[in-house]
Design a protein around this motif. Structure first.
Motif, PDB file in Angstrom:
ATOM      1  N   VAL A   2     -13.731   8.645 -46.915  1.00 21.75           N
ATOM      2  CA  VAL A   2     -12.442   7.470 -47.441  1.00 21.75           C
ATOM      3  C   VAL A   2     -12.859   5.767 -47.313  1.00 21.75           C
ATOM      4  N   GLY A   3     -13.702   5.448 -46.007  1.00 18.90           N
ATOM      5  CA  GLY A   3     -14.157   4.347 -45.634  1.00 18.90           C
ATOM      6  C   GLY A   3     -12.062   3.614 -44.106  1.00 18.90           C
ATOM      7  N   THR A   4     -11.934   2.934 -46.151  1.00 20.84           N
ATOM      8  CA  THR A   4     -10.285   2.151 -44.993  1.00 20.84           C
ATOM      9  C   THR A   4      -8.792   2.987 -45.940  1.00 20.84           C
ATOM     10  N   LEU A   5      -8.272   2.638 -44.999  1.00 22.37           N
ATOM     11  CA  LEU A   5      -7.196   3.240 -45.706  1.00 22.37           C
ATOM     12  C   LEU A   5      -6.240   2.095 -45.326  1.00 22.37           C
ATOM     13  N   PRO A   6      -5.433   1.370 -46.021  1.00 25.86           N
ATOM     14  CA  PRO A   6      -4.403   0.825 -46.019  1.00 25.86           C
ATOM     15  C   PRO A   6      -2.949   1.147 -46.176  1.00 25.86           C
ATOM     16  N   ILE A   7      -2.492   0.381 -44.963  1.00 25.90           N
ATOM     17  CA  ILE A   7      -0.850   1.248 -44.528  1.00 25.90           C
ATOM     18  C   ILE A   7      -0.374   0.074 -45.095  1.00 25.90           C
ATOM     19  N   VAL A   8      -0.738  -0.698 -44.629  1.00 28.19           N
ATOM     20  CA  VAL A   8       0.325  -2.370 -44.977  1.00 28.19           C
ATOM     21  C   VAL A   8      -1.334  -3.430 -45.608  1.00 28.19           C
ATOM     22  N   LYS A   9      -1.190  -3.030 -47.224  1.00 24.83           N
ATOM     23  CA  LYS A   9      -2.190  -3.912 -47.453  1.00 24.83           C
ATOM     24  C   LYS A   9      -2.365  -4.843 -46.989  1.00 24.83           C
ATOM     25  N   ASN A  10      -3.674  -5.580 -47.103  1.00 25.07           N
ATOM     26  CA  ASN A  10      -4.317  -6.844 -46.355  1.00 25.07           C
ATOM     27  C   ASN A  10      -3.639  -7.527 -45.369  1.00 25.07           C
ATOM     28  N   VAL A  11      -2.570  -6.527 -44.624  1.00 32.27           N
ATOM     29  CA  VAL A  11      -1.876  -6.536 -43.323  1.00 32.27           C
ATOM     30  C   VAL A  11      -2.848  -5.902 -42.007  1.00 32.27           C
ATOM     31  N   PHE A  12      -2.525  -4.192 -42.561  1.00 33.18           N
ATOM     32  CA  PHE A  12      -3.206  -3.393 -41.548  1.00 33.18           C
ATOM     33  C   PHE A  12      -3.845  -2.490 -42.005  1.00 33.18           C
ATOM     34  N   HIS A  13      -5.223  -1.826 -41.510  1.00 29.06           N
ATOM     35  CA  HIS A  13      -5.892  -0.860 -42.738  1.00 29.06           C
ATOM     36  C   HIS A  13      -6.218  -0.009 -41.928  1.00 29.06           C
ATOM     37  N   LEU A  14      -6.088   1.844 -41.858  1.00 31.64           N
ATOM     38  CA  LEU A  14      -7.015   2.470 -41.089  1.00 31.64           C
ATOM     39  C   LEU A  14      -8.599   2.023 -41.489  1.00 31.64           C
ATOM     40  N   THR A  15      -9.440   1.449 -40.793  1.00 34.95           N
ATOM     41  CA  THR A  15     -10.802   1.402 -41.376  1.00 34.95           C
ATOM     42  C   THR A  15     -11.987   2.427 -40.438  1.00 34.95           C
TER      43      THR A  15
END
Length: 154
Positions: A28-41
């Protein structure tokens, strides 16, 4: 407390998280945990911190191996010391170094997956957290703990 058991546990935790990142996050490439703050990428780093020495895997493997062996020898020789801060800092540093070294040897790159997008910080992993935490504790020990210990001897 057996610091070598802690090292084994932390390296295992790091490798499990990286396995999960490769298995579930890579597609999936990236998964926002807190959008525009912390992602799993998902990322692959063929360099060291901040991607310096990009593509110099053999050099990084050799240097990391030498430093890790030296720190393990130091930990073994000082295992019975009363200074737990020093031992914990070495344990964390060794754990992180071994976690990333495992990736370099096994994959020819390091798996990164923690991404603070708010501050545009480079993607990193749990082993990096161990290395940085160990370095901070070691710096504190060198700067402050020794002076505190030397005052107790007076």
């Amino acid at each position: 407390m057996n610091y070598f058991i802690i090292i084994a546990v932390l390296v295992t935790v790091d490798q499990v998280f990286k396995y999960l990142a490769q298995t579930f996050l890579k597609p999936v490439g990236t998964l926002p945990i807190v959008k525009n703050v912390f992602h799993l990428t998902y990322g692959q780093n063929t360099g060291a911190a901040f991607s310096i020495l990009q593509g110099k895997q053999a050099f990084l493997i050799i240097i990391t191996s030498i430093v890790t062996i030296a720190l393990v020898v130091y930990l073994i020789k000082n295992y019975k010391t009363q200074n737990h801060l020093l031992l914990i800092s070495l344990t964390l540093f060794i754990s992180g170094a071994l976690g990333n070294l495992t990736d370099r040897v096994r994959l020819n790159y390091v798996v990164d997956f923690l991404d603070f997008t708010l501050v545009n910080y480079p993607i990193f992993n749990t082993a990096d957290i161990f290395v940085v935490s160990g370095s901070i504790f070691l710096a504190y020990f060198v700067l402050f703990a020794k002076s505190v210990n030397s005052r107790k001897d007076i």
